[in-house]
Design a protein around this motif. Structure first.
Motif, short mmCIF file in Angstrom:
data_model
loop_
_atom_site.label_atom_id
_atom_site.label_comp_id
_atom_site.label_asym_id
_atom_site.label_seq_id
_atom_site.Cartn_x
_atom_site.Cartn_y
_atom_site.Cartn_z
N TYR A 22 0.80 -1.23 0.00
CA TYR A 22 0.00 0.00 0.00
C TYR A 22 0.83 1.27 0.00
O TYR A 22 0.28 2.37 -0.14
CB TYR A 22 -0.91 0.03 1.24
CG TYR A 22 -0.16 0.24 2.54
CD1 TYR A 22 0.06 1.52 3.05
CD2 TYR A 22 0.34 -0.84 3.27
CE1 TYR A 22 0.75 1.72 4.24
CE2 TYR A 22 1.03 -0.64 4.44
CZ TYR A 22 1.23 0.64 4.93
OH TYR A 22 1.93 0.83 6.10
N HIS A 23 2.16 1.19 0.15
CA HIS A 23 2.97 2.38 0.35
C HIS A 23 3.61 2.83 -0.96
O HIS A 23 4.51 2.17 -1.48
CB HIS A 23 4.07 2.11 1.39
CG HIS A 23 4.84 3.33 1.77
ND1 HIS A 23 6.02 3.69 1.15
CD2 HIS A 23 4.60 4.28 2.70
CE1 HIS A 23 6.47 4.80 1.69
NE2 HIS A 23 5.62 5.20 2.63
N VAL A 38 4.51 0.70 -5.64
CA VAL A 38 3.77 0.59 -4.39
C VAL A 38 4.28 -0.65 -3.67
O VAL A 38 4.34 -1.74 -4.26
CB VAL A 38 2.25 0.50 -4.65
CG1 VAL A 38 1.49 0.44 -3.34
CG2 VAL A 38 1.78 1.68 -5.49
N GLU A 40 5.08 -2.98 0.24
CA GLU A 40 4.83 -3.18 1.66
C GLU A 40 5.72 -2.23 2.45
O GLU A 40 6.83 -1.90 2.03
CB GLU A 40 5.16 -4.62 2.05
CG GLU A 40 4.29 -5.67 1.38
CD GLU A 40 4.65 -7.07 1.83
OE1 GLU A 40 4.67 -7.33 3.05
OE2 GLU A 40 4.93 -7.92 0.95
N TYR A 41 5.24 -1.79 3.61
CA TYR A 41 5.98 -0.79 4.37
C TYR A 41 7.01 -1.46 5.28
O TYR A 41 6.97 -1.36 6.50
CB TYR A 41 5.01 0.07 5.18
CG TYR A 41 5.63 1.35 5.71
CD1 TYR A 41 6.36 2.18 4.87
CD2 TYR A 41 5.48 1.73 7.03
CE1 TYR A 41 6.92 3.35 5.32
CE2 TYR A 41 6.04 2.90 7.50
CZ TYR A 41 6.77 3.71 6.64
OH TYR A 41 7.32 4.86 7.11
N SER A 47 6.81 -5.41 -4.06
CA SER A 47 6.31 -4.19 -4.67
C SER A 47 5.57 -4.51 -5.97
O SER A 47 5.83 -5.53 -6.61
CB SER A 47 7.46 -3.23 -4.99
OG SER A 47 8.23 -2.93 -3.85
N HIS A 68 11.26 -4.23 -1.51
CA HIS A 68 10.61 -2.93 -1.33
C HIS A 68 11.29 -1.94 -2.27
O HIS A 68 12.48 -1.65 -2.13
CB HIS A 68 10.76 -2.46 0.12
CG HIS A 68 10.23 -1.07 0.36
ND1 HIS A 68 9.06 -0.84 1.04
CD2 HIS A 68 10.71 0.15 0.00
CE1 HIS A 68 8.83 0.47 1.08
NE2 HIS A 68 9.83 1.09 0.46
N TRP A 86 14.53 -0.19 -0.21
CA TRP A 86 14.33 0.52 1.07
C TRP A 86 15.63 1.24 1.43
O TRP A 86 16.66 0.61 1.61
CB TRP A 86 13.95 -0.49 2.14
CG TRP A 86 13.70 0.08 3.50
CD1 TRP A 86 14.64 0.44 4.42
CD2 TRP A 86 12.43 0.31 4.12
NE1 TRP A 86 14.04 0.90 5.57
CE2 TRP A 86 12.67 0.82 5.41
CE3 TRP A 86 11.11 0.12 3.70
CZ2 TRP A 86 11.65 1.15 6.30
CZ3 TRP A 86 10.09 0.45 4.59
CH2 TRP A 86 10.36 0.96 5.87
N ASP A 193 4.45 15.72 6.46
CA ASP A 193 3.35 14.77 6.38
C ASP A 193 2.03 15.49 6.65
O ASP A 193 2.00 16.61 7.16
CB ASP A 193 3.54 13.63 7.38
CG ASP A 193 4.77 12.79 7.08
OD1 ASP A 193 5.07 12.62 5.88
OD2 ASP A 193 5.42 12.31 8.02
#
Length: 212
Positions: A22-23, A38, A40-41, A47, A68, A86, A193
């Motif tokens: 979702y990230h 997109v 996973e966090y 991805s 990621h 990442w 943010d």
């Protein structure tokens, strides 16, 4: 992914990803399509790489990666897709169908790159952040910019950035892009943010070049 008007108004909200994927990471426009990964966090996860048509907003899944991917872009001159894991500890090169062309370990530990843009064939401007511990247990955000040549597997130059937003974040913390105009170069950033004071603002800085 949000589509905004010139005054910041929300025009469209495009849902991407699935389940724990979702990230969204750093995105790119190659002159035809918007590329976005997109993930996973978490590091070393998975991805999905998408393209979005900027006129019809049609979403197309391009390929999937067992890592990621924090940013991605397409080089229209070389027809390669570049990306970083990442913290950009690993760099990737794919063809546009997702076939792996090359991967190499980031030799630098100055900052973790969060975004990148194409300056020319095989030449990238990367931006990112590092958290430096202080004696009182807090952290200082150090920003940085770097020139990177993925096909030569090298970072040719990097410089620190110590300009901060009103919320206290270094400006290269999140998305960064540089544009050229008749008045020179402009650096645009959105370091904050939505839950920071004042929400997310787009900040622009004029880059003054001097000849020595």
């Amino acid at each position: 992914m949000f589509v905004l008007g010139g005054g910041g108004e929300l025009l469209r909200d495009i849902l991407l990803g699935e389940d724990a994927v979702y990230h969204p990471g750093g995105i790119d426009y190659d002159g035809s399509q918007v590329w976005v990964s997109v993930a996973e966090y978490r590091a070393e996860s998975s991805s999905i790489v998408y393209t979005i048509d900027p006129d019809s907003f049609e979403v197309r899944e391009r390929f999937r990666v067992d890592d990621h991917i924090g940013w991605i872009l397409r080089d229209p001159w070389l027809d390669f897709v570049f990306g970083g894991s990442w913290g950009s500890r690993q760099f990737y090169t794919w063809d546009t169908e997702g076939r792996l062309v090359d991967t190499w370990e980031n030799p630098g530990h100055f900052v973790d790159y969060q975004d990148a843009q194409l300056l020319g064939p095989g030449l990238l401007l990367c931006s990112g952040i590092s958290l430096l511990p202080r004696s009182d247990g807090t952290f200082l955000e150090l920003g940085g910019l770097a020139l990177m040549e993925p096909l030569r597997q090298r970072i040719t130059r990097d410089v620190p950035v110590s300009v901060f937003s009103k919320a206290g974040h270094v400006i290269t913390r999140n998305p960064v892009t540089v544009t050229a105009s008749s008045s020179g170069l402009l650096l645009h950033a959105a370091p904050d943010d939505g839950d920071d004071a004042g929400g997310t603002r787009i900040l622009s800085y004029r880059i003054i070049l001097t000849l020595l």
